[in-house]
Motif scaffolding. Structure first.
Motif, PDB file in Angstrom:
ATOM      1  N   SER A   1      -1.860  -3.864   8.994  1.00  0.00           N
ATOM      2  CA  SER A   1      -2.746  -3.492   9.890  1.00  0.00           C
ATOM      3  C   SER A   1      -1.924  -2.818  11.416  1.00  0.00           C
ATOM      4  O   SER A   1      -2.316  -2.012  12.033  1.00  0.00           O
ATOM      5  CB  SER A   1      -3.642  -4.647  10.116  1.00  0.00           C
TER       6      SER A   1
ATOM      7  N   ASP B   1      -0.662  -8.179   5.129  1.00  0.00           N
ATOM      8  CA  ASP B   1      -2.022  -7.451   5.445  1.00  0.00           C
ATOM      9  C   ASP B   1      -1.869  -7.152   7.115  1.00  0.00           C
ATOM     10  O   ASP B   1      -2.151  -5.989   7.476  1.00  0.00           O
ATOM     11  CB  ASP B   1      -3.377  -8.075   4.924  1.00  0.00           C
ATOM     12  N   THR B   2      -1.716  -8.433   7.671  1.00  0.00           N
ATOM     13  CA  THR B   2      -1.441  -8.320   9.192  1.00  0.00           C
ATOM     14  C   THR B   2      -0.426  -7.177   9.725  1.00  0.00           C
ATOM     15  O   THR B   2      -0.917  -6.606  10.578  1.00  0.00           O
ATOM     16  CB  THR B   2      -1.394  -9.706   9.703  1.00  0.00           C
TER      17      THR B   2
ATOM     18  N   GLN C   1      -0.002 -12.793   1.066  1.00  0.00           N
ATOM     19  CA  GLN C   1      -0.809 -11.460   1.211  1.00  0.00           C
ATOM     20  C   GLN C   1      -1.437 -11.229   2.596  1.00  0.00           C
ATOM     21  O   GLN C   1      -1.307 -10.295   3.116  1.00  0.00           O
ATOM     22  CB  GLN C   1      -1.920 -11.704   0.210  1.00  0.00           C
ATOM     23  N   ALA C   2      -2.000 -12.389   3.370  1.00  0.00           N
ATOM     24  CA  ALA C   2      -2.707 -12.324   4.710  1.00  0.00           C
ATOM     25  C   ALA C   2      -1.557 -11.706   5.631  1.00  0.00           C
ATOM     26  O   ALA C   2      -1.712 -11.041   6.398  1.00  0.00           O
ATOM     27  CB  ALA C   2      -3.238 -13.550   4.949  1.00  0.00           C
TER      28      ALA C   2
ATOM     29  N   PRO D   1       0.898  -1.190  -0.149  1.00  0.00           N
ATOM     30  CA  PRO D   1       0.059  -0.008   0.003  1.00  0.00           C
ATOM     31  C   PRO D   1       0.715   1.260  -0.193  1.00  0.00           C
ATOM     32  O   PRO D   1       1.805   1.137   0.425  1.00  0.00           O
ATOM     33  CB  PRO D   1      -0.773  -0.246   1.178  1.00  0.00           C
TER      34      PRO D   1
END
Length: 358
Positions: free
Chosen positions: A317, A313-314, A309-310, A137
C-alpha cells in the motif's frame, strides 16, 4: 551411471520412473570464505515434475543483500547446509504446482520468504516448498517485489513493534542511508513522525544528505556531529526521541542511547561495526532506557500467515501510494561477478538487483 543419466536430461526417481529436468543457472557456495572466491556460477538440474507440496518457480529478479554476503562468509547468525544456492530475496513467477498446493497457481508472482531454511534465490529456476513462498501482487514492478521482503518489512516492524508512535513523535536512527534506513524515513514521514538520521561521512556525504532529506528525513547528520554541543542545540526544540534504531553498534549505538528520552527504547537489528552495544548504566537505572534486539527471521517464524500477509499488504500500500520508494540498480545475471563487486563498493547508495533472465 548417475552422471550419464543426468547428462541425458532425465532423472530416475525413487520409484523407478524417469523424471525429466531442465537446466538452470545458479550461484552456489560449497565452503565459507570471501564471497568473490566462494560464490560460483554453475549449471544445476531442476526437476520438471514437482512434488505434491512443491512449486516450480522461474526467478525474475533478486537483490544482493548484506545477509547474502554474511552467509557466504559464514558470519551470519545461522549457517546453511553446504553446498548451498545463494540469495535470500527475490521474485519469480510460478510455472508448476504440486497436487496438494492450494494457495498458488501458475503465473502467480511469489517471493521466497527468508527463514531458517535459506531460500536460494540466485538462480534462473528453482523448486520451493509452498510454505517458503509468499504470493505478491502483479501491479508492482518486479524489481520492487524482489526487494520488499527484508528491508522494508524490517523497517515496518521496527516502527510498529516497540513504541506506539503518533504524529509529532521523534525517532533517531544510525545507518540511515541503508535501505532499511531509507524505508524508515519514508514510512515515518507518511505517519507524521519526525526522524533524526545519522550517517557516515564519506565522499558523497552531501549527496546522501540531499537524498535523505528529499525522502522526508527531518535532520541528517554525521556520526561525529552527534557528539557535539551544536547537535544538542539543533534538536533542542524537538521532543526527545522515543525510539532509537541501531544497525551499527559500538560508539554509534551509545550515542543513540544518550539522545533517547526517558523510558525510550533502543532496538538493535544489525552490527555493521562488529562492536558490542554499550549503554551507560545511568541511562538504564535513572532514565529507564530499554534495549531490544530484532531479527526478521525470528519474527517470521513466530507469527502467523495472516500477520505476515498484513505486513506485506501494508508495504505494498505504501508503494502504491508513492509513500515508499526503493533505490535500486539493476545488473545482468550473466555479469554476476561485476554485480557482486559493485555491491561491495562503499557509498553506492542503491541496492544491487540481479536480472536473472539476462
Amino acid at each position: 551411471m548417475l552422471s550419464q543419466i543426468v547428462n541425458s536430461s532425465v532423472l530416475r526417481g525413487a520409484s523407478g520412473f524417469v523424471r525429466p529436468f531442465a537446466s538452470a543457472t545458479v550461484v552456489k557456495y560449497s565452503s565459507f570464505g570471501r564471497p568473490e572466491e566462494v560464490l560460483k556460477v554453475e549449471k544445476d538440474n531442476v526437476p520438471d515434475n514437482v512434488g505434491a507440496s512443491d512449486v516450480l518457480v522461474e526467478m525474475i529478479h533478486a537483490p544482493i543483500h548484506p545477509v547474502d554476503i554474511n552467509l557466504a562468509e559464514g558470519t551470519y547468525g545461522i549457517r546453511p547446509k553446504l553446498p548451498s544456492v545463494a540469495g535470500t530475496e527475490g521474485v519469480g513467477i510460478v510455472k508448476k504446482v504440486g497436487s496438494s498446493v492450494q494457495g498458488l497457481k501458475p503465473n502467480d508472482y511469489v517471493v521466497p520468504v527468508i527463514s531458517s531454511s535459506i531460500a536460494g534465490t540466485w538462480r534462473t529456476q528453482g523448486v520451493f516448498g509452498e510454505k517458503q513462498l509468499q504470493k505478491v501482487p502483479s501491479d508492482i514492478p518486479t524489481e520492487y517485489l524482489s526487494a520488499v521482503s527484508i528491508n522494508p518489512c524490517t523497517a515496518l516492524r521496527l516502527l510498529d513493534d516497540y513504541v506506539q508512535l503518533k504524529s509529532g513523535d521523534v525517532i533517531i536512527q544510525n545507518a540511515a542511508s541503508s535501505m532499511v534506513g531509507l524505508s524508515v524515513i519514508q514510512i515515518a514521514k507518511s505517519r507524521g513522525v519526525k526522524t533524526i538520521n545519522v550517517i557516515r561521512r564519506g565522499p558523497d556525504f552531501d549527496d546522501q544528505v540531499q537524498r535523505l532529506k528529499g525522502l522526508g528525513g527531518d535532520i541528517v547528520v554525521d556520526e561525529d556531529y552527534v557528539r557535539s554541543p551544536e547537535f544538542q542545540r539543533l534538536i533542542s526544540d524537538l521532543p526527545r526521541p522515543r525510539l532509537a534504531l541501531n544497525a551499527v553498534g559500538g560508539d554509534s549505538a551509545t550515542e543513540l542511547a544518550r539522545v533517547l528520552g526517558d523510558n525510550g527504547h533502543l532496538v538493535t537489528y544489525g552490527g555493521m561495526s562488529r562492536r558490542p552495544v554499550t549503554i551507560p548504566t545511568s541511562h538504564l537505572v535513572f532514565r529507564n532506557i530499554t534495549s531490544h534486539g530484532f531479527w526478521l527471521t525470528k519474527w517470521l517464524e513466530t507469527h502467523s500467515q495472516q500477520e505476515r500477509q498484513a505486513m506485506f499488504d501494508t508495504v505494498f500500500s505504501l508503494i502504491r501510494n508513492k509513500q515508499l520508494k526503493l533505490w535500486l540498480e539493476k545488473h545482468k545475471f550473466s555479469d554476476f561477478q561485476g554485480a557482486l563487486a559493485r555491491s561491495q563498493e562503499p557509498a553506492k547508495g542503491r541496492k544491487i538487483i540481479l536480472d536473472l533472465q539476462l
